[in-house]
Write an enzyme that holds these catalytic residues in place. Structure first.
Site, PDB file in Angstrom:
ATOM      1  N   ASP A   1       1.802   3.900   3.194  1.00 33.95           N
ATOM      2  CA  ASP A   1       0.744   4.616   2.513  1.00 33.95           C
ATOM      3  C   ASP A   1       1.369   5.921   1.529  1.00 33.95           C
ATOM      4  O   ASP A   1       1.101   5.823   0.551  1.00 33.95           O
ATOM      5  CB  ASP A   1      -0.224   5.264   3.678  1.00 33.95           C
TER       6      ASP A   1
ATOM      7  N   HIS B   1       1.093   4.871  -2.381  1.00 34.44           N
ATOM      8  CA  HIS B   1       0.641   6.020  -3.401  1.00 34.44           C
ATOM      9  C   HIS B   1       2.070   6.566  -4.146  1.00 34.44           C
ATOM     10  O   HIS B   1       2.334   7.186  -3.532  1.00 34.44           O
ATOM     11  CB  HIS B   1      -0.374   6.994  -2.849  1.00 34.44           C
TER      12      HIS B   1
ATOM     13  N   GLU C   1     -11.072   3.379   7.078  1.00 33.77           N
ATOM     14  CA  GLU C   1     -10.443   4.630   7.287  1.00 33.77           C
ATOM     15  C   GLU C   1     -11.022   5.592   8.078  1.00 33.77           C
ATOM     16  O   GLU C   1     -10.334   6.372   8.522  1.00 33.77           O
ATOM     17  CB  GLU C   1      -9.566   4.858   5.975  1.00 33.77           C
TER      18      GLU C   1
ATOM     19  N   HIS D   1       0.864  -1.143  -0.143  1.00 37.28           N
ATOM     20  CA  HIS D   1       0.089  -0.017   0.092  1.00 37.28           C
ATOM     21  C   HIS D   1       1.028   1.299   0.196  1.00 37.28           C
ATOM     22  O   HIS D   1       1.322   1.742   0.951  1.00 37.28           O
ATOM     23  CB  HIS D   1      -0.770   0.122   0.957  1.00 37.28           C
TER      24      HIS D   1
END
Length: 341
Positions: A279, A17, A202, A15
């Site tokens: 993240d 981005h 989330e 995960h």
């Protein structure tokens, strides 16, 4: 373990981005290409592209991405960006990474979704060849955008399926655009044959995790709302779902208001499958080594635990069976000397 040892550990990340993980040097390079002025002072630039340690909400955290969006509008920029994130990961001994991005956010100046994916895959390929890492791409739809836009993007990028593109996701405003709103499109897209991962739980809504599991999705990002939800945790495990945990990010966005609210210990003690992730390396001012340090500090996570979590990550990854087998073998060998200590 000391930081230098944690850095040496082989790692897998599911995960991460693209637009939230660019190094400061690369941001400057991209800004020059886009003829956008950014601060030359590191601390000033960092302040611009890093979210506050405590944001008001997830949406407050996401504002930081507005700075990066204009910089990722050409194939050259996207290739440089993808290469940069692969390089950062490889330098801390990540052996496998899935990098996710939303083509829609790079189509402001005329690029097609297909061109965006092609450019990102080119950067991933360069990084793989140079650093010996395995890097794959996940295409995100934006929850708050028209479903027709996401539907068209998902259909158009299928030509890159299993050529580096390995799955789909939805990111963005979860609170107002829950899984139920996306369900039909997710089912349509699943029929193409590529797997889905999904940001879920989330924003503090356990029911969104339930809905995602009921859609047959086997990997869920964040899942902070699973904390203190015994029945949901049992369902999560029974359905063989893997959690993509993002500790620093969740504290920033108040998805977990305190360390105690973060679900790691409950997941681990229940035997749930999980992975540790950044993240957004830049927006959250982190990397996997820093995340591992925090897990040691707050949860007394051991080397054996890290091996197990990385095995879970690779098994749940969207890599091919042959790639998974090779990665698991590489991982086990890398941990042998540390496990014996």
């Amino acid at each position: 373990m000391e930081t230098k040892d944690l850095k040496k550990l082989a790692k897998a990340e599911l995960h991460c981005h693209l637009d939230g993980s660019l190094s400061l040097d690369t941001i400057r390079q991209l800004a020059a290409l886009a003829q956008v002025d950014v601060p030359q002072d590191d601390s000033e630039l960092k302040q611009l592209v890093t979210a506050p340690e405590t944001c008001e909400s997830l949406m407050d955290y996401l504002k930081t991405f507005d700075v990066i969006r204009p910089l990722l509008q050409t194939p050259q920029a996207l290739t440089l960006a993808a290469y940069d994130v692969v390089k950062q990961a490889a330098l801390e001994n990540v052996i496998y990474i899935e990098i996710r991005f939303a083509p829609e956010l790079s189509m402001d100046q005329g690029l097609t979704a297909t061109q965006v994916v092609e450019a990102v895959l080119k950067g991933l390929e360069q990084g793989q060849k140079e650093f010996g890492i395995v890097a794959k791409a996940i295409v995100c739809g934006m929850r708050q955008s028209s479903l027709d836009i996401s539907r068209e993007i998902f259909a158009n990028v299928l030509e890159w399926a299993n050529k580096g593109l390995v799955g789909f996701d939805f990111a963005g405003n979860e609170l107002d655009f829950p899984p139920a709103v996306l369900a039909d499109l997710i089912k349509e897209t699943q029929a193409y044959g590529l797997p889905f991962t999904l940001h879920a739980g989330e924003c503090g809504c356990p029911n969104y995790i339930v809905d995602a599991i009921d859609l047959g999705i086997k990997r869920l990002g964040h899942v902070t709302a699973i904390h203190n939800q015994k029945d949901l945790l049992a369902k999560f495990i029974a359905n063989d779902v893997t959690a993509e945990l993002c500790f620093t990010s969740n504290l920033q966005t108040k998805a977990a208001r305190t360390v105690e609210d973060f679900p790691y210990m409950q997941l681990r003690q229940a035997g749930a499958k999980l992975s540790i992730n950044t993240d957004n390396r830049t927006v959250s001012d982190t990397n996997l080594t820093k995340e591992y340090e925090l897990f040691v500090k707050h949860f007394e996570t051991s080397v054996t635990d890290f091996l197990e979590h990385n095995r879970d990550a690779i098994k749940a990854s969207f890599a091919s069976p042959a790639e998974k087998e090779a990665l698991l073998d590489r991982l086990d060998k890398a941990y042998q000397s540390y496990i014996k200590k």
